[in-house]
Each structure stands twice: as C-alpha cells, then as structure tokens.
Design an enzyme around this catalytic site. Structure first.
Site, PDB file in Angstrom:
ATOM      1  N   CYS A  97       0.716  -1.534   0.046  1.00 14.02           N
ATOM      2  CA  CYS A  97       0.362   0.104   0.202  1.00 14.02           C
ATOM      3  C   CYS A  97       0.998   1.411  -0.569  1.00 14.02           C
ATOM      4  O   CYS A  97       1.648   1.470   1.295  1.00 14.02           O
ATOM      5  CB  CYS A  97      -1.400  -0.238   1.008  1.00 14.02           C
ATOM      6  SG  CYS A  97      -1.648   1.599   1.730  1.00 14.02           S
ATOM      7  N   PHE A  99       0.231   3.995   1.036  1.00 16.67           N
ATOM      8  CA  PHE A  99       0.090   5.506   2.209  1.00 16.67           C
ATOM      9  C   PHE A  99       0.812   4.825   3.150  1.00 16.67           C
ATOM     10  O   PHE A  99       1.170   5.363   3.724  1.00 16.67           O
ATOM     11  CB  PHE A  99      -1.454   5.612   2.665  1.00 16.67           C
ATOM     12  CG  PHE A  99      -2.313   6.544   1.377  1.00 16.67           C
ATOM     13  CD1 PHE A  99      -1.671   7.147   1.318  1.00 16.67           C
ATOM     14  CD2 PHE A  99      -2.997   5.166   0.715  1.00 16.67           C
ATOM     15  CE1 PHE A  99      -2.576   8.008  -0.225  1.00 16.67           C
ATOM     16  CE2 PHE A  99      -3.619   5.687  -0.740  1.00 16.67           C
ATOM     17  CZ  PHE A  99      -3.627   7.489  -0.602  1.00 16.67           C
ATOM     18  N   CYS A 100       0.780   3.126   3.578  1.00 16.73           N
ATOM     19  CA  CYS A 100       1.486   2.509   4.777  1.00 16.73           C
ATOM     20  C   CYS A 100       3.075   2.757   4.174  1.00 16.73           C
ATOM     21  O   CYS A 100       3.715   3.020   4.997  1.00 16.73           O
ATOM     22  CB  CYS A 100       1.449   1.456   4.382  1.00 16.73           C
ATOM     23  SG  CYS A 100      -0.571   0.738   4.199  1.00 16.73           S
TER      24      CYS A 100
END
Length: 359
Positions: A97, A99-100
C-alpha cells in the site's frame, strides 16, 4: 534491499517480522535499461471470493479511486533502541500500500524503532480493535497508548512530537480532528483537518522552515502525492494482462494468503483488475497510455526539486521527499517501475533517497 525472518513473538493477531538491511543494489539497477521485469522476482478468494480479489487488488493500488477493497502486509523494523520513555510504535499495514509505504519511509528515515503487524486484506481481524477500518494505523505509546489514523496525520503528528515536546502526543493528535464528508459518489468518508501542517510555535517554525515558501512548498507536494501521484499506481501496474498478473504475483507473495486463496487471488484478481484499471483511467482522466501520465508526474516532481538541490528539503529529505519516495517504491520489481526509471529523470533523486534512508 531488505531481508526478513519471522520472530517467535506476536503483536496483536498478526505475524511480526524483524527487518534488516541487506546492502545489495535494487533489482532495477542490475537489469539492462529498458528491460521489463514482469514477475517481481525475489519479493517475497469465494463470494468471499469476490471480496478476496478486491481486497488483494487494493493492496497495490491503495488509491481512493480503487475504492473496491482492502490492502496488504507488514513487518517489524528494528532500529537502534531509543531511551526509556520514548515512543513505542506498532504499525498496522499492507506492505504494497503506498500510504503505508509513506509511513515506513518516514519512520525509517528518522530511525524510529517500530513493529509491523501483517493485516489480512480480507478479514482484517488484526485491526478488529479499531472502528477505523483502513490502514495504516499506528499505535503509539509515549506514556499512554494512542491510535493514529491516516498516513499524513501520522507523519505530521509524529514529526511535530519529535521537534516539539511542549505538548503530549495526545494533545498534538487533537489538532488533527476527523471530519465526515461526502464523496462525489455519495459515500461518507473521514477527512482530517490540518493534516499537512506541523503544529509548531513561531520559534520552532523558523528553525524548521527558515522562510515561509519552504513550508508552503512541502505541504503542496505532500498533498500532490496523496491527491495525484497515488492515483497513477493502479492504472500503471494493472495496465496490461501481463502486468496485472505480475502485480498479483507480487501481492500474493507479500500478502497474508492461504495457498488456495493466493492462487485464486493471483489469477482471478489479475483479470478483474485489468478491467478495473480501465475504469480508473477514465475516472482520473488519464491518457490512453497511462505510462505517459506517470512519466509526466515524476518529471514534474524532479523539475520542482531542481538541479541545485539534492532533495526538495535541501541537503536532507523533507516530508514531501519521503512521501513521493514512499508512493513510488511500492512499484519496485514491476514493469511500471522499470519503465519509469528508464524514461524519466527520477533515478538520481531516487537513488539518493535510498541511500539516505539506509544510513
């Protein structure tokens, strides 16, 4: 550049990994320029099946446009021990991901030890303690336990805490209140006020941002990474049937799937996401060849950094550098990443980012 080994301990309900740095050049440096690397080598579904495919698909895309599912996988990062009373951090995430990945880039650069818990992208039982059902989630203990949501809020709040100890982390997080809003599709979502701001006093602000334009520039490009760059990932990694299959091979290798779940996700998911990527291309008004949008975006970033700075932050990365790097690196080992390295001017900056984060 990472190697991992399971440790005989648990964090919540997920497996915990310790990650060390293996000083090898990234795979794209070892390949001839222009050579497409399909299957992400070396990286580590049921009506339920529909949820499985979509959940897996969300892992690599991670954009708001890919509003069909969940995400991916976690590890533990172990850096130098901090003094007693310092932050204790646990990151709930999916590895692919973007965002992670942004949060990991920030924590790694600042040398903050943290544990990562791998979240199953379908059941998400590892975050059943939370009413907030997305990742990343950061559990932080700086004297009292606290949950931080949203990648940009996590980064702004922790950075503020590292610079200024006038307020507790709990007080700092209260400066980023969640607000319910409606999307164009009529879906209710949470947004966070002030999420690109660091909550500093005048003296601290002048020390971090000597001139106002520096702060404005950093905030602008952090927002650009969230609002534009991230939306280019899914259409590019699922651009063709071959690339979609390679992307799902990556997701399954890195994700928390059973054997049958993994096989189903890989082959059925690849087909599904190939067609979904076409809808995403239309939704975000991308060109017929979505690679061109990716090339234009990263060259726009390189132009903004300029020739006279190593990073947008000058001699060291700022939060915008870390955000852009975090988003782009989720494509490593895939054809889209190789093409980006060959057909844009991003490589020197990207290599500098790798080196400074390793240090």
């Amino acid at each position: 550049p990472l190697f991992a080994r399971p440790q005989p301990k648990m964090a919540g309900a997920g497996r915990v990994w310790r990650v060390g740095v293996l000083l090898l050049p990234p795979a794209w440096r070892l390949r001839a320029p222009g050579r497409a690397f399909g299957a992400a080598a070396g990286r580590g579904g049921s009506n339920g099946s529909g949820r499985l495919v979509l959940g897996a698909a969300f892992a690599l895309g991670g954009s708001a446009g890919l509003c069909l599912a969940a995400r991916q996988r976690l590890r533990e990062h172990s850096a130098a021990e901090l003094p007693a009373g310092s932050l204790q951090l646990t990151l709930y995430q999916y590895k692919t991901c973007p965002f992670c990945s942004k949060v990991r880039a920030f924590l790694d650069y600042h040398g903050l030890p943290y544990e990562i818990v791998e979240v199953n992208p379908i059941m998400r039982k590892e975050i059943k303690f939370s009413s907030y059902r997305k990742v990343p989630i950061l559990l932080a203990n700086a004297g009292s336990p606290l949950q931080l949501n949203d990648s940009s809020v996590i980064i702004s709040a922790i950075k503020t805490y590292l610079i200024s100890r006038r307020n507790s982390l709990e007080e700092i997080v209260s400066f980023y209140p969640p607000i319910k809003t409606m999307t164009e599709q009529g879906k209710e979502v949470l947004e966070y006020e002030n999420k690109y701001w660091l909550m500093l006093d005048e003296k601290e602000t002048k020390r971090v941002y000597p001139v106002k334009e520096v702060r404005v520039e950093e905030m602008k490009w952090r927002k650009w990474a969230d609002d534009w760059l991230v939306h280019l990932i899914s259409p590019n990694v699922y651009r063709t049937p071959k690339e979609a299959l390679a992307s799902f091979d990556y997701i399954v290798r890195e994700g928390k799937f059973g054997t049958l779940e993994g096989l189903f996700a890989k082959y059925v998911g690849a087909v599904a996401m190939f067609f979904v990527s076409k809808r995403l291309k239309k939704r975000h008004r991308l060109q017929d060849d979505v690679r061109e949008d990716l090339y234009e975006a990263v060259n726009e970033w390189v132009k903004a950094v300029g020739k006279n700075r190593l990073f947008m932050g000058g001699n060291q990365p700022n939060l915008a550098d870390l955000a852009v790097y975090g988003v782009l690196r989720v494509m490593e080992g895939l054809e889209a990443f190789d093409d980006m390295m060959v057909h844009t001017n991003i490589q020197p900056w990207y290599q500098r980012m790798e080196e400074v984060i390793q240090k």
